[in-house]
Design an enzyme around this catalytic site. Structure first.
Site, mmCIF file in Angstrom:
data_model
loop_
_atom_site.group_PDB
_atom_site.id
_atom_site.type_symbol
_atom_site.label_atom_id
_atom_site.label_comp_id
_atom_site.label_asym_id
_atom_site.label_seq_id
_atom_site.Cartn_x
_atom_site.Cartn_y
_atom_site.Cartn_z
ATOM 1 N N ASP A 432 0.862 -1.194 0.000
ATOM 2 C CA ASP A 432 0.000 0.000 0.000
ATOM 3 C C ASP A 432 0.893 1.237 0.000
ATOM 4 O O ASP A 432 1.809 1.366 0.805
ATOM 5 C CB ASP A 432 -0.890 -0.010 1.256
ATOM 6 N N ASN A 440 -2.288 12.740 -5.009
ATOM 7 C CA ASN A 440 -3.468 13.155 -5.779
ATOM 8 C C ASN A 440 -3.836 14.594 -5.483
ATOM 9 O O ASN A 440 -4.113 15.373 -6.405
ATOM 10 C CB ASN A 440 -4.666 12.258 -5.427
ATOM 11 N N GLU A 475 -5.029 2.110 -4.503
ATOM 12 C CA GLU A 475 -3.571 2.145 -4.548
ATOM 13 C C GLU A 475 -2.986 0.934 -3.829
ATOM 14 O O GLU A 475 -1.816 0.890 -3.500
ATOM 15 C CB GLU A 475 -3.068 3.471 -3.961
HETATM 16 N N1 LIG Z 1 -4.761 8.735 -8.847
HETATM 17 C C1 LIG Z 1 -5.368 7.683 -8.357
HETATM 18 N N2 LIG Z 1 -5.655 7.686 -7.081
HETATM 19 C C2 LIG Z 1 -6.255 6.599 -6.531
HETATM 20 C C3 LIG Z 1 -6.602 5.491 -7.301
HETATM 21 N N3 LIG Z 1 -7.177 4.555 -6.465
HETATM 22 C C4 LIG Z 1 -7.201 5.078 -5.243
HETATM 23 N N4 LIG Z 1 -6.650 6.331 -5.250
HETATM 24 C C5 LIG Z 1 -6.493 7.232 -4.192
HETATM 25 O O1 LIG Z 1 -5.609 6.749 -3.195
HETATM 26 C C6 LIG Z 1 -5.881 7.406 -2.021
HETATM 27 C C7 LIG Z 1 -5.811 6.463 -0.858
HETATM 28 O O2 LIG Z 1 -5.778 7.214 0.267
HETATM 29 P P1 LIG Z 1 -5.919 6.604 1.671
HETATM 30 O O3 LIG Z 1 -6.555 5.240 1.629
HETATM 31 O O4 LIG Z 1 -6.598 7.609 2.516
HETATM 32 O O5 LIG Z 1 -4.459 6.445 2.231
HETATM 33 P P2 LIG Z 1 -3.138 7.176 1.926
HETATM 34 O O6 LIG Z 1 -3.301 8.561 1.593
HETATM 35 O O7 LIG Z 1 -2.372 6.381 0.902
HETATM 36 O O8 LIG Z 1 -2.472 7.077 3.266
HETATM 37 P P3 LIG Z 1 -1.921 5.799 3.894
HETATM 38 O O9 LIG Z 1 -2.351 4.578 3.126
HETATM 39 O O10 LIG Z 1 -2.475 5.778 5.250
HETATM 40 O O11 LIG Z 1 -0.452 5.964 3.877
HETATM 41 C C8 LIG Z 1 -7.256 8.044 -2.190
HETATM 42 O O12 LIG Z 1 -7.094 9.444 -2.237
HETATM 43 C C9 LIG Z 1 -7.756 7.487 -3.455
HETATM 44 O O13 LIG Z 1 -8.549 8.447 -4.124
HETATM 45 C C10 LIG Z 1 -6.299 5.534 -8.671
HETATM 46 O O14 LIG Z 1 -6.561 4.630 -9.442
HETATM 47 N N5 LIG Z 1 -5.683 6.636 -9.169
#
Ligand SMILES: Nc1nc2c(ncn2[C@@H]2O[C@H](COP(=O)(O)OP(=O)(O)OP(=O)(O)O)[C@@H](O)[C@H]2O)c(=O)[nH]1
Length: 557
Positions: A432, A440, A475
């Site tokens: 992760d 983003n 992600e």
């Molecule tokens: N650009 C993009 N963003 C994605 C995609 N799938 C998920 N995300 C983003 O990934 C982010 C995941 O954020 P969180 O689950 O809050 O966690 P994080 O910011 O990575 O923080 P931690 O996992 O706690 O380190 C979200 O803002 C989703 O919108 C994708 O296919 N493309």
């Protein structure tokens, strides 16, 4: 059959005419022969009368000599006549042909008898009564009268015989002349009839020859048509087999192998190379070869081939014709080359390069077969490509190119079952990205997507062949490592983590300077026994990694 019957009738008619025509001179000759026999008989009859008269005359001369001399030596002809005359008269009577002749012979016979009696009397008188007594009887002219009458009758008979012989001769001459003309006419008629027959036979034979030649030509054409149909059927069967096989292949590359197996059957003695166009590229890979082809590069540009540039087949028969850039041997060293572009629905898929095709007769036929194969194969190849693309789409994540969650779930179950069967470990690594939300937020989703692609690339590079990298959702990504124990999985995750920290997250533009990720590792059989528990264990480890400050690898409990 009807013509043969007609010919039989004509031959029979001609034969009859010829027999009749030949019989006429034969018949004429026969009548001439009869006349000749008549003339001969006439002469003989005359001869017989002359001989009788001569004998009587000789006898009379002998009587005179005896009477004058009294010498018996003179009587020899008389004695001779008395011996021969009865036989001669008998023969004359026997051979007489008509009543008139018979009557004449009878009269002569009577006169001869009288004359002989008179001669006998005078001879006896001379012998016994002397010369004067005999002289008196002779002088009575009785004997002379007999002789005169006898001469008269024979002379008259000679005149009549001569008249008859003259008439016969005239008749004979007339008939001979007629016979000659009839013979000439008969010969001419025979020649004419034979000529007509010859003409008819020649015509019939000519017609038969023409009919036989026509039949032979038709039989030849039929045999050619049958051979062509048989060959086409064989080709169709092989092409159908080829298409069925291409339809069943799991990948476009496998379709090339199927083609390489079928081509020697379809074009015996012709070598070939199949080039396939790469996706989104202007280059073609050498995919398959058959026969003994000349040296061909493993990769060619579209520009390297006339056929690819013009999307039309290009043939080189030798003799200094312009060569394609992918020919590594001169055109003249390998004549009879043909490049055929593989096109379906206006999409270029590849190119078929054939060598050793006929350069004389049979060239068009071979080219027809080659083009048919290329067209059919291009269609099948297009379908195979589409199938492959659909299959890929159904198991791949379009953004990262990693396998999708559906594929992961199936793969995890399969690998766990195999691990149980083979009693080997299998590990899961959940990945992760740390603070991805910030990426983003700070740079926008496009940069976020680019960063996801970079990390996916790093994951692909960090695993072995046979390992499966998937985008599980958002992600979050997961690595499935078959036959990999917990310690090895941890080490591998650690290596990826370290490598990740060194790459530029978005090499195409702006973005964060570095990116990190957290890893949760769990292994069968040490951390869990089934798929769900294993995933859960890895997820808990990941959660702990996040909790403990991120950018780290933690093992399941
Ligand atoms: N650009 C993009 N963003 C994605 C995609 N799938 C998920 N995300 C983003 O990934 C982010 C995941 O954020 P969180 O689950 O809050 O966690 P994080 O910011 O990575 O923080 P931690 O996992 O706690 O380190 C979200 O803002 C989703 O919108 C994708 O296919 N493309």
């Amino acid at each position: 059959m009807r013509r043969a019957t007609h010919l039989g009738f004509v031959a029979a008619a001609v034969f009859t005419v010829m027999v009749l025509v030949a019989a006429v001179p034969f018949w004429l000759n026969r009548s001439v022969n009869v006349m000749l026999a008549q003339a001969r008989a006439e002469l003989l009859a005359q001869q017989r009368l002359d001989d009788i008269l001569t004998s009587v005359r000789d006898a009379e001369t002998a009587q005179r000599g005896f009477i004058v001399t009294g010498n018996d030596a003179f009587l020899e002809p008389y004695e001779q006549a008395r011996r021969t005359l009865p036989g001669a008269l008998h023969e004359a009577k026997e051979k007489a042909r008509t009543d008139a002749e018979r009557a004449t012979v009878w009269r002569i016979s009577r006169l001869v008898d009288l004359k002989l009696a008179e001669l006998d009397e005078t001879i006896q008188l001379r012998r016994h009564a002397g010369f004067e007594a005999a002289e008196r009887v002779v002088s009575s002219l009785r004997g002379k009268l007999y002789m005169d009458e006898l001469r008269r009758i024979v002379a008259a008979e000679q005149v009549r015989g001569k008249a008859r012989r003259d008439a016969l001769r005239a008749d004979l001459l007339a008939r001979s002349e007629k016979s000659f003309y009839v013979s000439v006419a008969a010969t001419a008629a025979n020649i004419l009839v034979l000529g007509v027959l010859l003409l008819v036979v020649t015509r019939v034979l000519r017609e038969r020859r023409a009919a036989a030649a026509q039949l032979e030509a038709q039989a030849g054409e039929l045999a050619q048509a049958v051979a062509l149909t048989t060959r086409h059927n064989r080709e169709l069967t092989v092409v159908a087999e080829l298409l069925r096989a291409v339809d069943a292949v799991p990948s476009v590359a496998a379709a090339g192998l199927v083609l390489a197996r079928a081509m020697p059957k379809l074009l015996p003695g012709v070598a070939g190379t199949l080039f396939l166009l790469r996706d989104d590229d202007n280059q073609l890979d050498r995919e398959a070869q058959w026969g003994t082809p000349s040296d061909q590069p493993p990769v060619i540009d579209i520009d390297a081939c006339w056929a690819l540039r013009h999307r039309a087949r290009y043939r080189t028969a030798g003799h200094g014709e312009p060569a394609c850039a992918h020919y590594r041997t001169p055109v003249d060293d390998a004549p009879g080359r043909l490049c055929i572009p593989l096109v379906t629905h206006d999409d270029l898929l590849g190119m078929l390069h054939l060598e050793g095709l006929a350069t004389g007769p049979g060239q068009d036929e071979q080219e027809r077969v080659a083009v048919t194969i290329a067209e059919q194969f291009a269609l099948a190849l297009g379908s195979a490509r589409l199938r492959e693309s659909l299959r890929r789409q159904s198991v791949l994540d379009p953004l990262t190119g990693l396998f999708n969650r559906r594929h992961f779930d199936a793969a995890l179950k399969r690998e766990l079952a195999r691990a149980r069967r083979k009693n080997v470990p299998v590990s899961l690594v959940l990945v992760d990205i740390d603070h991805f939300k910030r990426v983003n937020d700070d740079y926008g989703h496009a940069v976020g997507d680019a960063v996801l692609r970079t990390i996916a690339q790093q994951l692909r590079q960090g695993i072995r062949e046979g390992d499966v990298a998937c985008r599980y959702g958002g992600e979050e990504m997961v690595l499935l490592l078959p036959e990999c124990a917990a310690a090895d999985a941890r080490a591998r995750a650690e290596a990826i983590r370290v490598a990740l920290a060194t790459v530029t997250p978005n090499p195409e533009g702006e973005g964060p300077e570095r990116i990190t990720a957290s890893f949760g590792v769990a292994s069968y059989p040490v951390h869990a026994q089934d798929a769900e528990s294993l995933f859960w264990a890895a997820d808990k480890a990941l959660y702990r990694a996040k909790q403990e400050g991120r950018n780290r690898v933690l093992m399941g409990a």
